[in-house]
Design an enzyme around this catalytic site. Sequence first.
Site, PDB file in Angstrom:
ATOM      1  N   ASP A  98      29.301  30.218  37.779  1.00 50.83           N
ATOM      2  CA  ASP A  98      29.292  31.391  38.903  1.00 50.83           C
ATOM      3  C   ASP A  98      28.048  31.643  37.683  1.00 50.83           C
ATOM      4  OD1 ASP A  98      30.909  32.720  37.656  1.00 50.83           O
ATOM      5  OD2 ASP A  98      31.560  32.636  39.317  1.00 50.83           O
ATOM      6  N   ASP A 110      42.761  38.141  44.383  1.00 48.93           N
ATOM      7  CA  ASP A 110      43.388  37.424  45.468  1.00 48.93           C
ATOM      8  C   ASP A 110      42.779  35.444  45.550  1.00 48.93           C
ATOM      9  OD1 ASP A 110      40.422  36.983  44.636  1.00 48.93           O
ATOM     10  OD2 ASP A 110      39.628  38.281  46.386  1.00 48.93           O
ATOM     11  N   HIS A 119      40.524  34.073  43.737  1.00 45.70           N
ATOM     12  CA  HIS A 119      39.337  32.920  44.101  1.00 45.70           C
ATOM     13  C   HIS A 119      38.643  32.552  42.452  1.00 45.70           C
ATOM     14  CE1 HIS A 119      36.956  37.284  42.478  1.00 45.70           C
ATOM     15  NE2 HIS A 119      36.789  36.491  41.658  1.00 45.70           N
ATOM     16  N   GLU A 173      35.220  33.020  48.029  1.00 41.43           N
ATOM     17  CA  GLU A 173      36.362  33.811  47.880  1.00 41.43           C
ATOM     18  C   GLU A 173      37.234  33.517  49.340  1.00 41.43           C
ATOM     19  OE1 GLU A 173      36.771  36.931  46.235  1.00 41.43           O
ATOM     20  OE2 GLU A 173      34.556  38.323  46.415  1.00 41.43           O
TER      21      GLU A 173
HETATM   22  C1  GLP Z   1      35.103  37.352  38.609  1.00 40.17           C
HETATM   23  C2  GLP Z   1      34.439  35.536  38.287  1.00 40.17           C
HETATM   24  C3  GLP Z   1      35.340  34.865  37.922  1.00 40.17           C
HETATM   25  C4  GLP Z   1      36.761  35.241  37.322  1.00 40.17           C
HETATM   26  C5  GLP Z   1      36.849  36.846  37.873  1.00 40.17           C
HETATM   27  C6  GLP Z   1      38.363  37.074  37.092  1.00 40.17           C
HETATM   28  O1  GLP Z   1      35.480  37.879  39.981  1.00 40.17           O
HETATM   29  N1  GLP Z   1      33.432  35.381  38.897  1.00 40.17           N
HETATM   30  O2  GLP Z   1      34.827  33.336  37.461  1.00 40.17           O
HETATM   31  O3  GLP Z   1      37.582  34.060  37.268  1.00 40.17           O
HETATM   32  O4  GLP Z   1      36.032  37.845  38.030  1.00 40.17           O
HETATM   33  O5  GLP Z   1      38.385  37.732  35.909  1.00 40.17           O
HETATM   34  P1  GLP Z   1      38.951  38.384  34.822  1.00 40.17           P
HETATM   35  O6  GLP Z   1      39.933  37.062  33.708  1.00 40.17           O
HETATM   36  O7  GLP Z   1      38.738  39.559  34.094  1.00 40.17           O
HETATM   37  O8  GLP Z   1      40.586  38.927  35.451  1.00 40.17           O
END
Ligand code: GLP
Length: 263
Positions: free
Chosen positions: A70, A140, A142, A147
């Site tokens: 993303d 959440d 995702h 989402e």
């Molecule tokens: C963002 C990214 C996700 C990622 C998430 C969790 O929202 N778009 O791809 O998995 O953060 O991030 P973290 O690993 O920092 O908790």
Amino acid sequence: MRVIIQENYDKMCKWAAALICDRINAHKEDRPFVLGLPTGSSPIGVYKELIAKNKAGEVSFKNVVTFNMDEYLGLPHEHDQSYWYFMHDNLFDHLVDMKSENINILNGMTDDPEGECARYEEKIASYGGIDLFMGGIGVDGHLAFNEPYTSLTSRTGVRDLTTDTRIVNSRFFGNDPEKVPAKALSVGIGTVCDSKEVLVLISGHNKARALAAVVEGGVSQKWTCSALQMHNGAYIACDEEACGELTVDTYKYFLDIEKKERL
Ligand code: GLP
């Protein structure tokens, strides 16, 4: 879906990096190995391991093509919170033999977001699909920027970020949720599920609710990562801290059945 519980974050990362190297090294086809990659805090330890193994000559990225999950819409490459910047800073710039032409990241500055996403899907298909997609997970549930209540068959497209996600990600934007872009480009749940294998990292107390929902709850668009229950090559690599909301029997089951994987 296999759940590999490691004692702590470091061991989870070591295990995940070893799996990725195994798969790259075992790949004997003429076409490149196609690797899907995430951003976030969760994969940073895995990237450090991959860099060390690459520098030690244990794995080569010469024949690896990557696709990132993303990107924020509206952030240029040089913005230090763009996922383009993150990936170069935390991985690509440190690999000794990664070819820049093999790196694919959605362009957050495109003036044609829909076209950009359609081309991304076509490019993935042109390589014969993704061999292994690594992902992280939001609190959440995702996966990428899919989402809650995103279709479980969704493809790469434009996504609206929830207020919750903007608040969580505001830690990288001076703690101001308004500074977090409201939209992103993201692969879909269907895109991820088309990969031959999927590996999702889940670490820390703040992900415990998500881990329990994704593993023990039903397949539901409320927890989009739960779609992996229907995938025949899906791994969740997690640490003990993330297991706080699992029932004792689930926790014991996976420790027992996966004891060979425990580092
Ligand atoms: C963002 C990214 C996700 C990622 C998430 C969790 O929202 N778009 O791809 O998995 O953060 O991030 P973290 O690993 O920092 O908790």
